[in-house]
Design a protein around this motif. Structure first.
Motif, PDB file in Angstrom:
ATOM      1  N   ASN A 115     -54.369  14.413  55.403  1.00  0.00           N
ATOM      2  CA  ASN A 115     -55.686  14.682  56.000  1.00  0.00           C
ATOM      3  C   ASN A 115     -56.840  14.063  55.209  1.00  0.00           C
ATOM      4  O   ASN A 115     -57.910  14.654  55.079  1.00  0.00           O
ATOM      5  CB  ASN A 115     -55.919  16.189  56.184  1.00  0.00           C
ATOM      6  CG  ASN A 115     -55.107  16.717  57.347  1.00  0.00           C
ATOM      7  OD1 ASN A 115     -55.053  16.085  58.398  1.00  0.00           O
ATOM      8  ND2 ASN A 115     -54.453  17.843  57.146  1.00  0.00           N
TER       9      ASN A 115
ATOM     10  N   LYS B  88     -43.973  12.426  62.966  1.00  0.00           N
ATOM     11  CA  LYS B  88     -44.580  13.560  63.670  1.00  0.00           C
ATOM     12  C   LYS B  88     -45.390  13.013  64.840  1.00  0.00           C
ATOM     13  O   LYS B  88     -46.212  12.117  64.659  1.00  0.00           O
ATOM     14  CB  LYS B  88     -45.498  14.363  62.744  1.00  0.00           C
ATOM     15  CG  LYS B  88     -44.760  15.181  61.721  1.00  0.00           C
ATOM     16  CD  LYS B  88     -45.598  16.318  61.212  1.00  0.00           C
ATOM     17  CE  LYS B  88     -44.783  17.159  60.242  1.00  0.00           C
ATOM     18  NZ  LYS B  88     -45.629  17.918  59.338  1.00  0.00           N
ATOM     19  N   GLU B  89     -45.181  13.585  65.999  1.00  0.00           N
ATOM     20  CA  GLU B  89     -45.815  13.068  67.214  1.00  0.00           C
ATOM     21  C   GLU B  89     -47.342  13.100  67.170  1.00  0.00           C
ATOM     22  O   GLU B  89     -48.008  12.196  67.654  1.00  0.00           O
ATOM     23  CB  GLU B  89     -45.300  13.838  68.436  1.00  0.00           C
ATOM     24  CG  GLU B  89     -45.180  12.960  69.656  1.00  0.00           C
ATOM     25  CD  GLU B  89     -44.368  13.621  70.741  1.00  0.00           C
ATOM     26  OE1 GLU B  89     -44.979  13.976  71.766  1.00  0.00           O
ATOM     27  OE2 GLU B  89     -43.149  13.779  70.552  1.00  0.00           O
ATOM     28  N   GLU B  90     -47.895  14.148  66.542  1.00  0.00           N
ATOM     29  CA  GLU B  90     -49.358  14.282  66.536  1.00  0.00           C
ATOM     30  C   GLU B  90     -50.051  13.196  65.701  1.00  0.00           C
ATOM     31  O   GLU B  90     -51.252  12.998  65.802  1.00  0.00           O
ATOM     32  CB  GLU B  90     -49.804  15.672  66.076  1.00  0.00           C
ATOM     33  CG  GLU B  90     -49.463  16.019  64.643  1.00  0.00           C
ATOM     34  CD  GLU B  90     -48.149  16.781  64.474  1.00  0.00           C
ATOM     35  OE1 GLU B  90     -47.994  17.455  63.448  1.00  0.00           O
ATOM     36  OE2 GLU B  90     -47.286  16.706  65.368  1.00  0.00           O
ATOM     37  N   TYR B  91     -49.283  12.470  64.867  1.00  0.00           N
ATOM     38  CA  TYR B  91     -49.886  11.415  64.050  1.00  0.00           C
ATOM     39  C   TYR B  91     -50.378  10.241  64.899  1.00  0.00           C
ATOM     40  O   TYR B  91     -51.317   9.555  64.518  1.00  0.00           O
ATOM     41  CB  TYR B  91     -48.895  10.909  63.002  1.00  0.00           C
ATOM     42  CG  TYR B  91     -48.603  11.893  61.885  1.00  0.00           C
ATOM     43  CD1 TYR B  91     -49.403  13.013  61.665  1.00  0.00           C
ATOM     44  CD2 TYR B  91     -47.522  11.706  61.048  1.00  0.00           C
ATOM     45  CE1 TYR B  91     -49.127  13.907  60.639  1.00  0.00           C
ATOM     46  CE2 TYR B  91     -47.233  12.587  60.009  1.00  0.00           C
ATOM     47  CZ  TYR B  91     -48.038  13.689  59.820  1.00  0.00           C
ATOM     48  OH  TYR B  91     -47.762  14.558  58.800  1.00  0.00           O
ATOM     49  N   LYS B  92     -49.730  10.004  66.032  1.00  0.00           N
ATOM     50  CA  LYS B  92     -50.096   8.844  66.862  1.00  0.00           C
ATOM     51  C   LYS B  92     -51.561   8.898  67.301  1.00  0.00           C
ATOM     52  O   LYS B  92     -52.285   7.914  67.178  1.00  0.00           O
ATOM     53  CB  LYS B  92     -49.177   8.725  68.078  1.00  0.00           C
ATOM     54  CG  LYS B  92     -49.561   7.520  68.939  1.00  0.00           C
ATOM     55  CD  LYS B  92     -48.593   7.236  70.041  1.00  0.00           C
ATOM     56  CE  LYS B  92     -48.978   6.118  70.954  1.00  0.00           C
ATOM     57  NZ  LYS B  92     -49.943   5.132  70.526  1.00  0.00           N
ATOM     58  N   ILE B  93     -52.008  10.042  67.779  1.00  0.00           N
ATOM     59  CA  ILE B  93     -53.399  10.182  68.244  1.00  0.00           C
ATOM     60  C   ILE B  93     -54.354   9.964  67.068  1.00  0.00           C
ATOM     61  O   ILE B  93     -55.372   9.282  67.198  1.00  0.00           O
ATOM     62  CB  ILE B  93     -53.631  11.573  68.889  1.00  0.00           C
ATOM     63  CG1 ILE B  93     -52.784  11.693  70.153  1.00  0.00           C
ATOM     64  CG2 ILE B  93     -55.106  11.807  69.195  1.00  0.00           C
ATOM     65  CD1 ILE B  93     -52.616  13.099  70.653  1.00  0.00           C
ATOM     66  N   LYS B  94     -54.009  10.532  65.932  1.00  0.00           N
ATOM     67  CA  LYS B  94     -54.808  10.390  64.718  1.00  0.00           C
ATOM     68  C   LYS B  94     -54.946   8.905  64.325  1.00  0.00           C
ATOM     69  O   LYS B  94     -56.041   8.412  64.054  1.00  0.00           O
ATOM     70  CB  LYS B  94     -54.085  11.134  63.593  1.00  0.00           C
ATOM     71  CG  LYS B  94     -54.941  12.005  62.739  1.00  0.00           C
ATOM     72  CD  LYS B  94     -54.017  12.781  61.801  1.00  0.00           C
ATOM     73  CE  LYS B  94     -54.808  13.366  60.667  1.00  0.00           C
ATOM     74  NZ  LYS B  94     -54.001  14.158  59.767  1.00  0.00           N
TER      75      LYS B  94
END
Length: 162
Positions: free
Chosen positions: A65, A99-105
């Motif tokens: 983060n 981790k899937e949520e990393y793509k948007i980030k």
């Protein structure tokens, strides 16, 4: 031209000799490095007053983060203050698949970086063409195919330089 690439482990397998026939390219990987500690790594290379400095960093920021955009701007500022005639390029963060949520980030950071580069006379290397097939079993690092695409993306930039 003398080109220095400073990056995290994603650049560790780039073959300097094959990145350009007309330019002198040096690749300096710092495994595990973030955009925060990249500040320390980059300074030593600025003493040489290279023609171009490329930054490939951010992969290791994602799970921590760290505000990659803010620290990337600090890196640009440090380059401009210590080596004012040096051109800069930023290489977009390559997607991670752990981790899937990393793509948007990652997509969000890359969009901000690309706009920042356009507004500040900085070259941006878009690495969106490196998909899951270019990533190794650890779902983070490049495999042979991904490394080849990253090299091609850098080569395309270097060939476009005058």
């Amino acid at each position: 031209k003398n080109i220095i690439i400073v990056g995290d482990s994603m650049v560790k397998h780039l073959n300097e000799n094959r990145l350009s026939k007309q330019h002198n390219v040096k690749v300096n990987p710092f495994r595990g490095s973030t955009t925060v500690n990249m500040q320390d790594h980059i300074k030593q290379y600025l003493e040489e007053q290279p023609d171009i400095v490329g930054i490939h960093s951010g992969t290791n920021d994602i799970p921590r983060n760290i505000n990659t955009f803010k620290h990337m701007k600090k890196l640009v500022k440090a380059i401009r203050e210590n080596s004012e005639n040096t051109e800069i390029f930023i290489s977009g963060i390559i997607n991670r698949y752990d981790k899937e949520e990393y793509k948007i980030k990652i997509d969000t950071i890359n969009e901000k970086l690309e706009k920042y580069c356009k507004d500040n006379n900085i070259h941006f290397v878009n690495n969106n063409d490196i998909n899951r097939q270019g990533i190794g079993r650890d779902k983070i690092h490049l495999n042979y195919s991904g490394n080849s695409i990253l090299a091609k993306n850098f080569l395309n930039l270097f060939n476009s330089l005058k």
